[in-house]
Write an enzyme that holds these catalytic residues in place. Structure first.
Site, PDB file in Angstrom:
ATOM      1  CG  ASP A  74      32.532  37.496  38.598  1.00  0.00           C
ATOM      2  OD1 ASP A  74      33.115  36.460  38.988  1.00  0.00           O
ATOM      3  OD2 ASP A  74      31.357  37.771  38.903  1.00  0.00           O
ATOM      4  CG  ASP A  77      32.875  33.947  41.756  1.00  0.00           C
ATOM      5  OD1 ASP A  77      33.665  34.763  41.234  1.00  0.00           O
ATOM      6  OD2 ASP A  77      31.759  33.679  41.272  1.00  0.00           O
ATOM      7  CE1 TYR A 225      27.963  38.650  36.140  1.00  0.00           C
ATOM      8  CE2 TYR A 225      29.168  36.656  36.700  1.00  0.00           C
ATOM      9  CZ  TYR A 225      28.844  37.971  36.956  1.00  0.00           C
ATOM     10  OH  TYR A 225      29.389  38.616  38.048  1.00  0.00           O
TER      11      TYR A 225
END
Length: 488
Positions: A74, A77, A225
């Site tokens: 995303d 990372d 998230y």
């Protein structure tokens, strides 16, 4: 009265001390799409353009007996978070649906970017009643600074199911699959049907087994998230895309019946991986403006309210503009708000133009041309028309971020350093003042806030980390402005 809004806009546009003659939007478009190749996980294809990347995470899913290789990391990372990945795929698809015809030769690469996402989402939803929503232990991953090719952190697999619901991530996944089915409808009809069939099944699961995935998987997905906004908007969002893709009456009836229950009018000026409200209203309003769906009129009223709430000079506590003209909202990674909200401005301006309509904002009037100008000003800010004279897209312009918060970009590539670089060995590269050795071309960082300041430094991750969901709406914006670059 419309003149007043134009005057306010003009002041904002000219507030930056340095205004450039123009931008190469076609080049920026090419680079914004290339960025996604740098975020790929899994086995890379022969036509991979960012050659410093190599295969990674080929055994993802094996601990659960499934193949979950592929998809996108995303951000900076090496975790694969399903919620933002699905939103990224939805927005790439919407970019192509609305602006693909102006992307020229880059349309082919944009479609490839969508398919890299949907191929993974099909794997993640292959088992009925189950959606695999994350691969990788975020705490383990964030404790290391290593390139994905060397990754040896925990690749724990997380899923939602009937006993552990996640209507938010499942609803977004359904939206992504449905939107992508439109992209492939003529390009690959069989694949399109497969996407739509899967979207139908995933949405039915999301709706029947309601709940937020951050309740079911709190320790895995939070605070990274977390679904802060609730799952209701994703159910409407998924239904809206399924209605657009399938034209089935059942989804129209679901939207009308659940508009109030699922709070369609809430937080109308929010749009991103967590909150879909403004996107729902703009998407559904197209049918109203085309004269095809009077029963959706309230969504158009919400969309008009959204437009008025984010225009320069119209006071709203949740939206402000910096002295340099940047749209600013509270929270981290401001560029995600800039690109997603600007995308909605541009999309809505096109719908209004076709319908020959304007947006009434109290005593003022917002024309389609005005909305396009506001959106273009945000794109130009990203590309370098700002107080620092800096492009916030890596590889675009003469000055851009060189020390982005990104493991693969900041650690020497496998070709440059074939030996493995372990978890803590990479820390020296994180702390180094030197520029990243690998250009993540097209990456747009979180960027400045209301002060227009930007620290080009890896530890300042809120400002210096790129994400897929910053770039996805930008692809549509650049696709449009690469052909329509005038201010008419």
């Amino acid at each position: 009265m419309a003149r007043s809004l134009f005057l306010v806009l003009l002041i904002v546009l000219l507030s930056s001390p340095e205004i450039y003659a123009g931008h190469d939007y076609r080049d920026a478009l090419r680079k914004s799409i290339m960025f996604f190749e740098g975020q790929r996980s899994g086995k890379l294809p022969p036509d991979q353009r960012l050659r410093w990347r190599r295969d990674s995470a080929l055994r993802d899913g094996s601990s659960a007996g499934v193949d979950l290789s592929g998809g996108y990391y995303d951000a900076g990372d090496n975790v694969k978070f399903g919620f933002p990945m699905a939103f990224t795929t939805t927005m790439l698809s919407w970019s192509i649906i609305d602006f693909g015809r102006t992307m020229g030769p880059e349309l082919r690469n944009a479609v490839k970017a969508v398919k890299w996402g949907t191929d993974y989402l099909l794997k993640a939803t292959a088992i009925p009643g189950v959606v695999f929503v994350q691969v990788g232990d975020a705490y383990s991953d964030h404790n290391c600074w290593e390139r994905p090719e060397d990754m040896d952190t925990l690749r724990t697999v997380y899923k939602i199911d009937r006993a552990h619901p996640g209507s938010d991530v499942a609803g977004e996944t359904a939206a992504a699959l449905a939107a992508a089915s439109i992209v492939f409808r003529k390009r690959d009809p069989a694949y399109s049907r497969r996407l739509l069939d899967r979207a139908t099944r995933v949405f039915a699961f999301a709706n029947r087994y309601r709940g937020a995935y951050s309740n079911s998987l709190y320790h895995a997905v939070c605070p990274f998230y977390c679904d802060f906004n609730g799952y209701q908007d994703e159910l409407l969002w998924g239904a809206a895309w399924l209605h657009k893709a399938s034209r089935k009456r059942a989804y129209r009836e679901f939207i009308v019946k659940n508009e109030v229950v699922l709070r369609a009018g809430d937080t109308i000026n929010e749009f991103g991986w967590d909150n879909k409200h403004a996107g729902i209203n703009v998407l559904i309003s197209k049918e109203v403006l085309m004269g095809k769906a009077e029963y959706f009129e309230s969504f158009k009223q919400n969309a008009d309210g959204f437009i008025c709430s984010i225009l320069p000079g119209v006071s709203h506590p949740q939206v402000q503009y910096s002295r340099g003209g940047l749209l600013v909202k509270t929270g981290g990674s401001n560029m995600q708000h800039v690109t997603s909200l600007s995308f909605l401005l541009l999309a809505y301006s096109n719908y209004l133009s076709h319908a020959k309509k304007v947006v009434p904002c109290g005593e003022l009037t917002a024309s389609p041309s005005l909305l396009r100008q506001v959106a273009k000003r945000q794109v130009d800010y990203i590309l370098g028309d700002n107080p620092l004279g800096m492009s916030y897209m890596v590889g675009y312009g003469r000055r851009f971020p060189r020390r982005i918060h990104h493991r693969g970009s900041s650690v020497p590539s496998v070709s440059a350093h074939p030996a493995r670089i372990g978890c803590k060995e990479g820390s020296r590269y994180f702390l180094s003042p030197n520029p990243n050795p690998n250009l993540l071309v097209g990456a747009v960082v979180g960027g400045p806030n209301v002060t227009d300041a930007f620290p080009d430094s890896r530890p300042y991750f809120v400002q210096s980390e790129p994400t897929t969901y910053i770039n996805a709406p930008l692809v549509g914006l650049l696709g449009y402005f690469s052909t329509h670059s005038s201010w008419r």
